[in-house]
Write an enzyme that holds these catalytic residues in place. Structure first.
Site, PDB file in Angstrom:
ATOM      1  N   GLU A   1       0.798  -1.230   0.000  1.00  0.00           N
ATOM      2  CA  GLU A   1       0.000   0.000   0.000  1.00  0.00           C
ATOM      3  C   GLU A   1       0.830   1.279   0.000  1.00  0.00           C
ATOM      4  OE1 GLU A   1      -2.771  -0.496   3.243  1.00  0.00           O
ATOM      5  OE2 GLU A   1      -3.499  -2.411   2.471  1.00  0.00           O
TER       6      GLU A   1
ATOM      7  N   ASN B   1       2.093  -4.699  -3.346  1.00  0.00           N
ATOM      8  CA  ASN B   1       0.696  -5.086  -3.119  1.00  0.00           C
ATOM      9  C   ASN B   1      -0.103  -3.830  -2.759  1.00  0.00           C
ATOM     10  OD1 ASN B   1      -1.195  -7.343  -2.616  1.00  0.00           O
ATOM     11  ND2 ASN B   1      -1.108  -6.744  -0.459  1.00  0.00           N
TER      12      ASN B   1
HETATM   13  O1  G2I Z   1      -7.540  -4.305   6.348  1.00  0.00           O
HETATM   14  C1  G2I Z   1      -7.664  -5.408   5.516  1.00  0.00           C
HETATM   15  C2  G2I Z   1      -6.370  -5.749   4.852  1.00  0.00           C
HETATM   16  C3  G2I Z   1      -5.982  -4.654   3.865  1.00  0.00           C
HETATM   17  N1  G2I Z   1      -4.753  -4.985   3.170  1.00  0.00           N
HETATM   18  C4  G2I Z   1      -3.616  -5.345   4.005  1.00  0.00           C
HETATM   19  C5  G2I Z   1      -4.007  -6.396   5.031  1.00  0.00           C
HETATM   20  O2  G2I Z   1      -2.906  -6.661   5.883  1.00  0.00           O
HETATM   21  C6  G2I Z   1      -5.202  -5.967   5.811  1.00  0.00           C
HETATM   22  O3  G2I Z   1      -5.466  -7.009   6.787  1.00  0.00           O
HETATM   23  C7  G2I Z   1      -6.050  -6.590   7.980  1.00  0.00           C
HETATM   24  C8  G2I Z   1      -6.248  -7.766   8.891  1.00  0.00           C
HETATM   25  O4  G2I Z   1      -7.097  -8.702   8.267  1.00  0.00           O
HETATM   26  C9  G2I Z   1      -6.891  -7.304  10.183  1.00  0.00           C
HETATM   27  O5  G2I Z   1      -6.957  -8.367  11.118  1.00  0.00           O
HETATM   28  O6  G2I Z   1      -5.239  -5.647   8.592  1.00  0.00           O
HETATM   29  C10 G2I Z   1      -5.879  -5.087   9.714  1.00  0.00           C
HETATM   30  C11 G2I Z   1      -5.065  -3.938  10.242  1.00  0.00           C
HETATM   31  O7  G2I Z   1      -4.851  -2.989   9.255  1.00  0.00           O
HETATM   32  C12 G2I Z   1      -6.075  -6.172  10.761  1.00  0.00           C
HETATM   33  O8  G2I Z   1      -6.826  -5.660  11.853  1.00  0.00           O
HETATM   34  C13 G2I Z   1      -6.137  -5.561  13.050  1.00  0.00           C
HETATM   35  C14 G2I Z   1      -7.021  -4.819  14.016  1.00  0.00           C
HETATM   36  O9  G2I Z   1      -7.303  -3.535  13.447  1.00  0.00           O
HETATM   37  C15 G2I Z   1      -6.295  -4.637  15.300  1.00  0.00           C
HETATM   38  O10 G2I Z   1      -7.132  -4.008  16.232  1.00  0.00           O
HETATM   39  C16 G2I Z   1      -5.815  -5.981  15.818  1.00  0.00           C
HETATM   40  O11 G2I Z   1      -5.015  -5.813  16.977  1.00  0.00           O
HETATM   41  O12 G2I Z   1      -5.804  -6.827  13.584  1.00  0.00           O
HETATM   42  C17 G2I Z   1      -5.005  -6.692  14.731  1.00  0.00           C
HETATM   43  C18 G2I Z   1      -4.510  -8.067  15.173  1.00  0.00           C
HETATM   44  O13 G2I Z   1      -5.596  -8.916  15.448  1.00  0.00           O
END
Ligand code: G2I
Length: 469
Positions: free
Chosen positions: A169, A210
């Site tokens: 990103e 990505n």
């Molecule tokens: O946001 C969706 C995806 C967008 N592209 C990059 C990916 O890396 C991203 O993945 C998501 C995860 O699926 C989420 O699980 O990235 C998020 C963060 O930007 C992740 O969320 C975070 C929560 O916001 C936090 O509160 C939490 O501590 O996950 C963390 C770990 O569980």
């Protein structure tokens, strides 16, 4: 369509022969008398179907998912590529300077290896989930910190990963670089530096950039395109571009295929890295049918683009998805429901990959379904008649429907059924694959039940909802 009768759908000679005999015995014999080789569920998986087309189908998983046996059963069988959802990100792997923790990601790597899945590493350099010690470094120290992070993390997994999302990103929506810690310290040159550092640490992993909202042609994808072109012309090691593909129902960009093709023409691979398709809740049958058509379109696009290597869905099932937490009121974004039952999007994806007897999804297919159920204490048989009410001849058909809770298919005739419970898909056999406008075809199945002997619901044909008669 609740035509209910005590008639057993056997050939007349069988009915005559058995008269009022025990219905269970008759039904058991019915299964024995039915044409052979047509019972049971198809054993193809998304993984095997994709691999037979030279692609992979992957999913993202987090370490908590490893405790969910329903989830791991689906992930380990249906998907051939795994992306750790959070565990390879900087805040987990290097929470304090030069202090590394690979334990959470290692658990996912072990799961993948135990299931012969390959791995996409995600992600080394990203503005988000970045520990504050990095963003508060003096700009003169960011390059050394970034190179050290990449070197140690990539070295830890050296030889074990299919690919790395090296930079995630980097762009704003208008195509300018995001002013994060890396860009602010190094300008756009941080991208080439990160890629070279990753290549030095593991020469075998494919190196990716990505991003999201670069699936169609727009200022952001133009910026990515220009960056890729420039990096390649300078000989910077870059093997692929990941298109996250966080789609909104019915809004797959019309330029998706052409956009992937222009990137592939630069000599890089392209991959769909974080596919989901969010629905405004509640998810109606027609929304699920549209989602099926969206997923099929993504699969067909990847298949049609030389250089598209595979598709990864972001999370296994709807309850594992990031969507409801980030977009309140939206969800149902994956191919599996909260109970890991495949949704119409699963069937459509499998079909687009050549599953069943190879029907291609037919947008705007139109259909009518009627059914007859014959139940006894613990079992039932159902005969279903499908009519093509559209104006197009279907060369291959795939009828999805929801079985009532407690019903489990034990055998079928005139179609192949999979899976045995929940969201079932009946696919044509070779001899009944063609369904002309106005033509009907019948198939049936025997099932166990636990009390609910009602007919299936929510029929859709090649992704389009059917009326019931
Ligand atoms: O946001 C969706 C995806 C967008 N592209 C990059 C990916 O890396 C991203 O993945 C998501 C995860 O699926 C989420 O699980 O990235 C998020 C963060 O930007 C992740 O969320 C975070 C929560 O916001 C936090 O509160 C939490 O501590 O996950 C963390 C770990 O569980």
């Amino acid at each position: 369509m609740s035509v209910r009768t005590l008639r057993i759908p056997l050939p007349p000679y069988a009915r005559r022969a058995f008269g009022a005999a025990s219905v269970t015995a008759v039904a058991a014999l019915a299964a024995a008398l039915l044409p052979t080789g047509q019972a049971g569920a198809a054993d193809s998986t998304l993984r095997s179907l994709a691999e037979s087309k030279g692609l992979y189908f992957g999913t993202a998983m987090t370490q908590g998912d490893l405790n969910n046996s329903a989830l791991t059963a689906v992930a380990g069988s249906q998907f051939g590529m795994l992306t750790p959802g959070n565990e390879m990100k900087w805040d987990t792997t290097e929470p304090a300077r030069d202090s590394f923790n690979f334990a959470p990601a290692d658990r996912l790597v072990s799961f993948a290896q135990a299931n012969s899945m390959r791995l996409r590493g995600h992600t080394l350099v990203w503005h988000s989930q970045l520990p504050s010690w990095v963003s508060s470094l003096p700009t003169t120290q960011v390059r050394a910190a970034m190179e050290n992070h990449i070197t140690k993390e990539v070295a830890h997994y050296k030889g074990r990963l299919y690919s790395w999302d090296v930079v995630n990103e980097p762009f704003n929506e208008d195509g300018t670089f995001r002013s994060d810690a890396f860009y602010n310290a190094m300008g756009s040159g941080f991208v080439a530096d990160a890629l070279r550092t990753a290549r030095a640490a593991d020469p075998t992993a494919r190196l990716y950039l990505n991003d999201y909202n670069i699936e169609g042609q727009n200022p952001k994808s133009d910026a990515m395109y220009n960056l890729v072109k420039s990096l390649r012309s300078q000989g910077v090691p870059l093997d692929g571009v990941g298109f996250q593909a966080h789609f909104v129902l019915g809004q797959i960009p019309s330029t998706f295929k052409a956009n992937l093709q222009r990137f592939a023409a630069l000599g890089v691979n392209v991959a769909i890295t974080e596919l989901d398709d969010r629905i405004q809740l509640p998810a109606t049958a027609s929304a699920l049918a549209q989602q099926a058509s969206d997923y099929a379109a993504v699969v067909r696009t990847c298949l049609a683009v030389t250089g598209c290597v595979g598709i990864t869905q972001w999370g296994v099932g709807d309850s594992d998805s990031w969507i409801p937490g980030t977009f309140p009121g939206y969800g149902a974004a994956t191919m599996y429901d909260a109970n890991y039952r495949p949704k119409p999007a699963y069937t459509a994806s499998a079909t687009a990959l050549g599953g069943g007897s190879g029907p291609s999804p037919t947008p705007g297919a139109s259909c009518k379904v009627s059914g007859v159920v014959n139940a006894w204490n613990s079992g039932l048989t159902e005969d279903i008649t499908l009519t093509n009410t559209g104006s197009t001849t279907l060369n291959g058909w795939s009828l999805a429907f929801t079985l009532p809770a407690g019903q489990t298919v034990t055998s079928s005739w005139n179609a192949s059924l999979t899976p045995a419970t929940g969201e079932v898909t009946a696919g044509n056999l070779g001899y009944n694959s063609t369904l002309a406008p106005g033509a009907s075809t019948s198939f049936g199945f025997q099932a166990n039940h636990t009390g609910d002997t009602s007919l299936p619901a929510s029929f859709s044909l090649n992704g389009s909802p059917c009326t019931t008669a």
